[in-house]
Design a protein around this motif. Structure first.
Motif, PDB file in Angstrom:
ATOM      1  N   ASN A  68       0.848  -1.188   0.000  1.00  0.00           N
ATOM      2  CA  ASN A  68       0.000   0.000   0.000  1.00  0.00           C
ATOM      3  C   ASN A  68       0.883   1.236   0.000  1.00  0.00           C
ATOM      4  N   GLN A  69       0.441   2.295  -0.663  1.00  0.00           N
ATOM      5  CA  GLN A  69       1.288   3.481  -0.809  1.00  0.00           C
ATOM      6  C   GLN A  69       1.234   4.430   0.387  1.00  0.00           C
ATOM      7  N   GLY A  70       0.321   4.190   1.355  1.00  0.00           N
ATOM      8  CA  GLY A  70       0.312   5.029   2.557  1.00  0.00           C
ATOM      9  C   GLY A  70      -0.106   6.458   2.270  1.00  0.00           C
ATOM     10  N   ASN A  71       0.464   7.396   2.986  1.00  0.00           N
ATOM     11  CA  ASN A  71       0.098   8.806   2.861  1.00  0.00           C
ATOM     12  C   ASN A  71       0.625   9.404   1.559  1.00  0.00           C
ATOM     13  N   SER A  72       0.051  10.523   1.155  1.00  0.00           N
ATOM     14  CA  SER A  72       0.556  11.243  -0.008  1.00  0.00           C
ATOM     15  C   SER A  72       1.921  11.830   0.341  1.00  0.00           C
ATOM     16  N   PRO A  73       2.775  12.102  -0.663  1.00  0.00           N
ATOM     17  CA  PRO A  73       4.135  12.591  -0.382  1.00  0.00           C
ATOM     18  C   PRO A  73       4.182  13.791   0.547  1.00  0.00           C
ATOM     19  N   SER A  74       3.239  14.706   0.419  1.00  0.00           N
ATOM     20  CA  SER A  74       3.272  15.913   1.246  1.00  0.00           C
ATOM     21  C   SER A  74       2.965  15.610   2.712  1.00  0.00           C
ATOM     22  N   GLU A  75       2.323  14.452   2.970  1.00  0.00           N
ATOM     23  CA  GLU A  75       1.949  14.105   4.339  1.00  0.00           C
ATOM     24  C   GLU A  75       2.842  13.031   4.935  1.00  0.00           C
ATOM     25  N   GLN A  76       3.874  12.617   4.211  1.00  0.00           N
ATOM     26  CA  GLN A  76       4.666  11.485   4.656  1.00  0.00           C
ATOM     27  C   GLN A  76       5.515  11.811   5.886  1.00  0.00           C
ATOM     28  N   THR A  77       5.504  10.874   6.818  1.00  0.00           N
ATOM     29  CA  THR A  77       6.362  10.948   8.000  1.00  0.00           C
ATOM     30  C   THR A  77       7.685  10.262   7.647  1.00  0.00           C
ATOM     31  N   PRO A  78       8.710  10.392   8.521  1.00  0.00           N
ATOM     32  CA  PRO A  78       9.952   9.660   8.262  1.00  0.00           C
ATOM     33  C   PRO A  78       9.714   8.148   8.121  1.00  0.00           C
ATOM     34  N   ALA A  79       8.766   7.603   8.893  1.00  0.00           N
ATOM     35  CA  ALA A  79       8.459   6.171   8.792  1.00  0.00           C
ATOM     36  C   ALA A  79       7.850   5.851   7.430  1.00  0.00           C
ATOM     37  N   ASP A  80       6.980   6.749   6.937  1.00  0.00           N
ATOM     38  CA  ASP A  80       6.404   6.556   5.603  1.00  0.00           C
ATOM     39  C   ASP A  80       7.498   6.539   4.544  1.00  0.00           C
ATOM     40  N   GLN A  81       8.445   7.480   4.660  1.00  0.00           N
ATOM     41  CA  GLN A  81       9.499   7.563   3.656  1.00  0.00           C
ATOM     42  C   GLN A  81      10.389   6.328   3.698  1.00  0.00           C
ATOM     43  N   SER A  82      10.666   5.839   4.910  1.00  0.00           N
ATOM     44  CA  SER A  82      11.463   4.623   5.040  1.00  0.00           C
ATOM     45  C   SER A  82      10.759   3.448   4.370  1.00  0.00           C
ATOM     46  N   ALA A  83       9.454   3.348   4.580  1.00  0.00           N
ATOM     47  CA  ALA A  83       8.680   2.271   3.971  1.00  0.00           C
ATOM     48  C   ALA A  83       8.623   2.429   2.454  1.00  0.00           C
ATOM     49  N   LEU A  84       8.500   3.671   1.980  1.00  0.00           N
ATOM     50  CA  LEU A  84       8.490   3.938   0.546  1.00  0.00           C
ATOM     51  C   LEU A  84       9.813   3.500  -0.086  1.00  0.00           C
ATOM     52  N   LEU A  85      10.916   3.780   0.602  1.00  0.00           N
ATOM     53  CA  LEU A  85      12.237   3.384   0.098  1.00  0.00           C
ATOM     54  C   LEU A  85      12.366   1.869   0.039  1.00  0.00           C
ATOM     55  N   GLN A  86      11.817   1.187   1.042  1.00  0.00           N
ATOM     56  CA  GLN A  86      11.854  -0.277   1.029  1.00  0.00           C
ATOM     57  C   GLN A  86      11.114  -0.816  -0.187  1.00  0.00           C
ATOM     58  N   ALA A  87       9.905  -0.294  -0.395  1.00  0.00           N
ATOM     59  CA  ALA A  87       9.093  -0.763  -1.525  1.00  0.00           C
ATOM     60  C   ALA A  87       9.779  -0.442  -2.854  1.00  0.00           C
ATOM     61  N   PHE A  88      10.406   0.742  -2.945  1.00  0.00           N
ATOM     62  CA  PHE A  88      11.070   1.152  -4.179  1.00  0.00           C
ATOM     63  C   PHE A  88      12.258   0.249  -4.485  1.00  0.00           C
TER      64      PHE A  88
END
Length: 202
Positions: free
Chosen positions: A83-103
Motif C-alpha cells: 500500500n502506498q500510505g500517505n501522499s508525499p506531502s503528508e509522509q512521515t519519516p516512517a512513511d518515507q522509510s517504507a516507501l524506500l523499502q518498496a522502491f
C-alpha cells in the motif's frame, strides 16, 4: 500497509541453506479457485533445482490482504505491491522509510541488456553487475538530504573480484577500496538513468 521490518538481503531458504532476497510467482487459494501473485519477495537459495523458499512475515501479512482484495474483485492474477500510505506531502519519516523499502524491492531479480541486479538491501541500496565484465559493479544508494522534497540517490561504480558480493564485506572493503561516484539523481530519474546505462529491462 508497508513492511514494518526491513527485509534483509539474506535469510534462510526453505531448504535450510542461505536464502537470498528474490521474487517468485506464488499460487494463492481464493474463494473462486487458485490464483497467482507475481513478483512476491521471498528468500531462496541460488540452487535452480530447489523448489523451497521462505516468505518474510511482513510479506505473508500483505499476501493475506491482497488475497482478500482479489476475492472481492474476482481477480485471479495480481502483481505484488505494498500500500502506498500517505501522499508525499503528508509522509512521515516512517512513511518515507517504507516507501524506500518498496522502491528498492522492485529491483529484486531485475535484469537489463548489459547488467543484472545481484543484491538489494531494502530501503538502502541496489547492486548491479555488468554482463560485459564480471568484475564491474554499480551501486545505487539512497542519500538522505535534509529538507529536500525529492528522494536522492547516488550512482557509483567499483570493481569487485570476489565471486559473491556480500553487503557487510562490501561496507568493510569500501572504507579503503575505490568506489567512484558517477553522480546524484532523484528517485524519479532513476529509471531513465538505468536504461541509458544498461539498456532495456529483460
Amino acid at each position: 500497509m508497508f513492511p514494518e521490518e526491513i527485509l534483509e538481503p539474506l535469510d534462510t531458504c526453505g531448504c535450510g541453506d542461505v536464502g537470498y532476497l528474490a521474487v517468485h510467482t506464488l499460487p494463492i487459494d481464493l474463494a473462486q479457485g487458485v490464483g497467482k501473485i507475481h513478483r512476491v519477495p521471498v528468500y531462496h537459495c541460488k540452487d535452480e533445482s530447489c523448489r523451497e523458499y521462505t516468505i518474510p512475515a511482513a510479506v505473508a501479512r500483505r499476501l493475506e490482504e491482497l488475497a482478500e482484495g482479489m476475492e472481492a474483485s474476482d481477480v485471479r492474477e495480481l502483481e505484488f505491491t505494498w500500500n502506498q500510505g500517505n501522499s508525499p506531502s503528508e509522509q512521515t519519516p516512517a512513511d518515507q522509510s517504507a516507501l524506500l523499502q518498496a522502491f528498492t524491492l522492485q529491483f529484486v531479480s531485475q535484469e537489463y541488456e548489459d547488467a543484472r541486479v545481484i543484491l538489494v538491501v531494502t530501503g538502502k541500496c541496489v547492486f548491479f553487475q555488468s554482463k560485459l565484465d564480471a568484475a564491474e559493479h554499480y551501486l545505487l544508494r539512497y542519500e538522505p538530504e535534509d529538507k529536500a522534497k525529492e528522494i536522492w540517490f547516488s550512482f557509483s561504480k567499483f570493481y569487485w573480484e570476489e565471486p559473491v558480493l556480500e553487503y557487510e564485506k562490501f561496507l568493510a572493503w569500501s572504507e579503503d577500496g575505490y568506489v567512484k561516484e558517477l553522480g546524484r539523481i532523484t528517485k524519479d530519474e532513476i529509471e531513465d538513468l538505468l536504461e541509458d546505462e544498461f539498456g532495456s529491462t529483460i
